[in-house]
Design an enzyme around this catalytic site. Structure first.
Site, short mmCIF file in Angstrom:
data_model
loop_
_atom_site.label_atom_id
_atom_site.label_comp_id
_atom_site.label_asym_id
_atom_site.label_seq_id
_atom_site.Cartn_x
_atom_site.Cartn_y
_atom_site.Cartn_z
CE LYS A 227 -1.84 3.09 2.88
NZ LYS A 227 -1.75 4.00 1.78
N GLY A 280 6.32 5.09 8.85
CA GLY A 280 5.41 6.32 8.81
C GLY A 280 5.25 6.93 10.08
CB VAL A 282 4.19 7.39 16.48
CG1 VAL A 282 3.74 6.63 17.83
CG2 VAL A 282 5.73 7.65 16.52
N PRO A 283 1.41 7.35 15.33
CG PRO A 283 0.12 9.20 15.72
CD PRO A 283 1.39 8.91 15.01
CB THR A 284 -0.22 5.16 11.00
OG1 THR A 284 -0.61 6.59 10.63
CG2 THR A 284 -0.78 4.43 10.02
CD GLU A 308 12.64 1.45 11.22
OE1 GLU A 308 13.02 2.00 12.19
OE2 GLU A 308 12.78 0.06 11.60
CB CYS A 342 12.15 10.07 9.71
SG CYS A 342 13.31 9.27 8.44
CD GLU A 441 8.02 13.14 12.99
OE1 GLU A 441 6.76 12.79 13.11
OE2 GLU A 441 8.99 12.55 12.48
P1 NAD Z 1 1.42 8.31 7.86
O1 NAD Z 1 1.63 7.33 9.22
O2 NAD Z 1 0.47 9.48 7.86
O3 NAD Z 1 1.44 7.38 6.66
C1 NAD Z 1 2.12 6.33 6.41
C2 NAD Z 1 1.29 5.31 5.47
O4 NAD Z 1 0.56 4.61 6.42
C3 NAD Z 1 0.55 5.89 4.44
O5 NAD Z 1 0.69 4.88 3.16
C4 NAD Z 1 -0.72 5.85 4.83
O6 NAD Z 1 -1.87 5.97 4.05
C5 NAD Z 1 -0.62 4.47 5.78
N1 NAD Z 1 -1.94 4.47 6.84
C6 NAD Z 1 -2.63 5.61 7.33
N2 NAD Z 1 -3.40 5.13 8.18
C7 NAD Z 1 -3.25 3.70 8.21
C8 NAD Z 1 -4.02 2.63 8.79
N3 NAD Z 1 -4.92 2.77 9.83
N4 NAD Z 1 -3.48 1.46 8.69
C9 NAD Z 1 -2.79 1.09 7.72
N5 NAD Z 1 -2.07 2.31 6.87
C10 NAD Z 1 -2.39 3.38 7.33
O7 NAD Z 1 3.08 8.78 7.65
P2 NAD Z 1 3.45 9.82 6.44
O8 NAD Z 1 2.82 10.99 6.61
O9 NAD Z 1 3.34 9.19 5.22
O10 NAD Z 1 5.02 9.99 6.58
C11 NAD Z 1 5.67 10.86 7.78
C12 NAD Z 1 6.15 10.12 8.96
O11 NAD Z 1 7.00 8.68 8.77
C13 NAD Z 1 6.78 10.96 9.89
O12 NAD Z 1 6.43 10.74 11.15
C14 NAD Z 1 8.33 10.44 9.52
O13 NAD Z 1 9.10 10.67 10.58
C15 NAD Z 1 7.96 9.06 9.31
N6 NAD Z 1 9.14 8.26 8.55
C16 NAD Z 1 10.07 7.53 9.42
C17 NAD Z 1 11.16 7.01 8.65
C18 NAD Z 1 12.01 6.14 9.28
O14 NAD Z 1 12.89 5.59 8.71
N7 NAD Z 1 12.01 6.12 10.74
C19 NAD Z 1 11.35 7.20 7.47
C20 NAD Z 1 10.43 8.10 6.81
C21 NAD Z 1 9.43 8.75 7.55
#
Ligand code: NAD
Length: 557
Positions: A227, A280, A282-284, A308, A342, A441
């Site tokens: 996804k 992505g 933390v809440p997700t 991550e 991130c 963040e």
């Molecule tokens: P996000 O959590 O909004 O979305 C990530 C993914 O999860 C998207 O594909 C989204 O559609 C999906 N998603 C949302 N709700 C879901 C659910 N209930 N079930 C399954 N999937 C769901 O994050 P974002 O805005 O795309 O990315 C930014 C975040 O990612 C920041 O917090 C950033 O720090 C983190 N990040 C971390 C790393 C790392 O390596 N630690 C790398 C890149 C980004």
């Protein structure tokens, strides 16, 4: 274009055992410069021109079938939201369940294929991205995710290519890790894929991460539902198509854009869920993990859950620091890609003795930073933030900064979403080291600074360790080895990627494998040799060549 072909030798078999060559040689993909007159610049300009004003149509791909549901969505260009970059559709629950069935049916055959065969697809894909598809994937990352040339290049070319090559190498080499044999007994480790399917959920901010989240489990013999993020659709689809063109069979990775919660609810409700590979917020991630925990009784296996997540990354400056490194490193780390990495630095700790000098230099560079359209103007340092939600979130922090007595906006602070989601590079001085702006963040071009009394640096190290729930990246700037050693001890758990006299961003696959603990995730270090272990369920086979002729033990007389 430079090609780095891996050196593969023939593997050999004895009984159950397959012995691949001891080492597969791959190197990091070089980063291209895109200077005026260079061939890569010409190719990129052409690819950008080809995409100008166009809307790409992106279906869900389940098996070999291109499926359009009625739930149509659009990916908008962040710096010009009147441009629809891609039209795509959300897979519904029924389609996702169909994809799960198809992937589980394809699993055995894929898993039984020799790892070298699976790896070859990824080596080939890496070569294609390094060569003929580089400009297209870069252009899609620039227009779709709002990256400048260099930010698109480091992400969508070298990092993605390195993920494919190094993970394929590590997968092959893992087969060579075998248990001891004894006289008359052969012991074999078979590195099986997980029994079920893996759900790969990727973020918007790195094209490479999507490829890795879906790709590495597949290299290890797993089947994957990928996804992608709505706001990285175009580049993600380009990566998926390269994999298919390079020989990835249907049903091994299925490309299923979907509403996040619908996807999460559906995959976690399947008895065949074998793993979640997530990057992505933390809440997700917490939501997904809780759903897995709630559904534990229905699963055939305990699903592997890897995630991550975010960071609140620090730069600590000691009075002995080299000021130029601090200033240049902080500007790049805090503002490149609009702070949407991130690993971006978003809290800076400076001794009072050095603050006037550092502040002056930061402000001098701040005046030169160009925020704009990264396609029309290559001198743009960063562009708009990804979407309206992100813009609104960052604006709230800017409003808070303007109204709080503890905070002073010393540069920037404004935003404008008329054409694109533009936020000025912003520097905020905070009198309160625990203000939300120092702890949470923000994921935008906002740098918060806490100025501390020089003599209190030891307390500040503890403060840094305890200020935020995250532990992703951090940097310490000092020319004094005693301070460097002291900081390393105090901050041992404060960052998964820790830098000394270098900025907190810019990790390279196989050089600084990436990830953090605490709220920043499960710290599985994609890009490192251990990562592939997350996506295998080894089977140990003992084969005895000497018949067993007695049931009694000697001591029994
Ligand atoms: P996000 O959590 O909004 O979305 C990530 C993914 O999860 C998207 O594909 C989204 O559609 C999906 N998603 C949302 N709700 C879901 C659910 N209930 N079930 C399954 N999937 C769901 O994050 P974002 O805005 O795309 O990315 C930014 C975040 O990612 C920041 O917090 C950033 O720090 C983190 N990040 C971390 C790393 C790392 O390596 N630690 C790398 C890149 C980004």
């Amino acid at each position: 274009m430079l090609r780095l072909r891996p050196l593969l030798c023939q593997s050999w078999r004895r009984g159950f055992k397959t012995f691949p060559c001891a080492a597969v040689e791959v190197k990091n993909e070089p980063i291209l410069g895109f200077e005026e007159g260079s061939p890569e610049r010409a190719e990129l300009l052409k690819a950008l021109e080809d995409l100008k004003g166009k809307t790409e149509e992106i279906p869900c791909v389940v098996g070999d079938e291109h499926v359009w549901t009625k739930d149509i969505r659009y990916q908008l260009c962040p710096f010009n939201h009147s441009h629809k970059v891609a039209k795509f559709c959300y897979a519904d629950k029924e389609l996702l369940n169909k994809a799960i069935l198809a992937s589980v049916a394809a699993r055995r055959e894929w898993d039984m294929r020799p790892v070298q065969d699976r790896a070859q697809i990824f080596f080939k894909a890496a070569d294609v991205i390094s060569g003929p598809k580089r400009a297209e994937i870069l252009a899609k990352t620039m227009i779709g995710q709002g990256k400048t040339v260099v930010q698109a290049e480091i992400d969508a070319a070298p990092e993605l290519i390195d993920f494919f090559r190094f993970n394929a190498k590590h997968a092959i080499e893992l087969e060579g890790t075998q248990p001891l044999d004894t006289p008359g007994v052969t012991n074999t480790a078979l590195y099986r894929g997980l029994e079920g399917f893996v759900a790969a959920v990727s973020p918007f901010n790195f094209t490479a991460i999507g490829g890795n989240l879906a790709g590495t489990p597949a290299i290890m013999g797993n089947v994957v539902l990928w996804k992608p993020s709505d706001t990285a659709m175009s580049a993600s689809y380009a990566v998926y198509k390269v994999l298919r063109d390079c020989g990835l069979p249907p049903n091994i990775i299925q490309f299923v854009p979907a509403d996040g919660p619908v996807f999460g609810d559906t995959v976690t409700a399947s008895k065949d869920l074998a793993g979640i590979n997530f990057t992505g917020s933390v809440p997700t991630f917490k939501r997904l993990w809780k759903q897995v925990a709630q559904n534990l009784d229905i699963y055939k296996n305990f699903p592997r859950v890897g995630g991550e997540c975010g960071g609140k990354n620090f730069h600590f400056v000691h009075s002995s620091a080299d000021i130029e490194s601090v200033v240049m490193g902080t500007i790049r780390s805090a503002f490149e890609y609009g702070g949407q990495k991130c690993s971006a630095c978003s809290r800076l700790y400076v001794p009072d003795s050095k603050w006037p000098q550092i502040k002056e230099q930061l402000l001098a560079i701040h005046r030169q930073i160009k925020v704009g359209d990264p396609v029309e103007d290559f001198s743009t340092f960063f562009s708009a933030v990804i979407d309206d939600k992100s813009f609104a979130r960052i604006k709230k922090y800017l409003d808070h900064a303007k109204s709080s007595p503890n905070l002073t906006v010393i540069a920037g602070g404004n935003c404008d979403d008329k054409k694109g989601y533009f936020v000025e590079p912003t520097i905020i001085e905070s009198k309160d080291p625990q203000d939300p702006i120092m702890c949470e963040e923000i994921f935008g071009p906002v740098l918060s600074v806490y100025v501390y009394p020089e003599k209190n640096y030891k307390e500040v190290l503890h403060l840094i360790d305890n200020t935020s729930p995250y532990a992703l990246t951090g940097a310490v700037f000092s020319q004094d080895q005693t301070v460097i050693d002291e900081a390393a001890k105090t901050l041992r758990n404060a960052a998964g990627n820790y830098y000394v006299n270098d900025k907190s961003t810019g990790s390279v696959v196989a050089q600084q494998p990436f990830g953090g603990a605490r709220a920043s995730g499960t710290n599985d270090k994609p890009g490192g040799p251990h990562y592939v272990l997350r996506w295998t369920s080894p089977q140990m086979v003992k084969q005895t060549h000497v018949p067993l002729t007695e049931w009694k033990y000697p001591y029994m007389g």
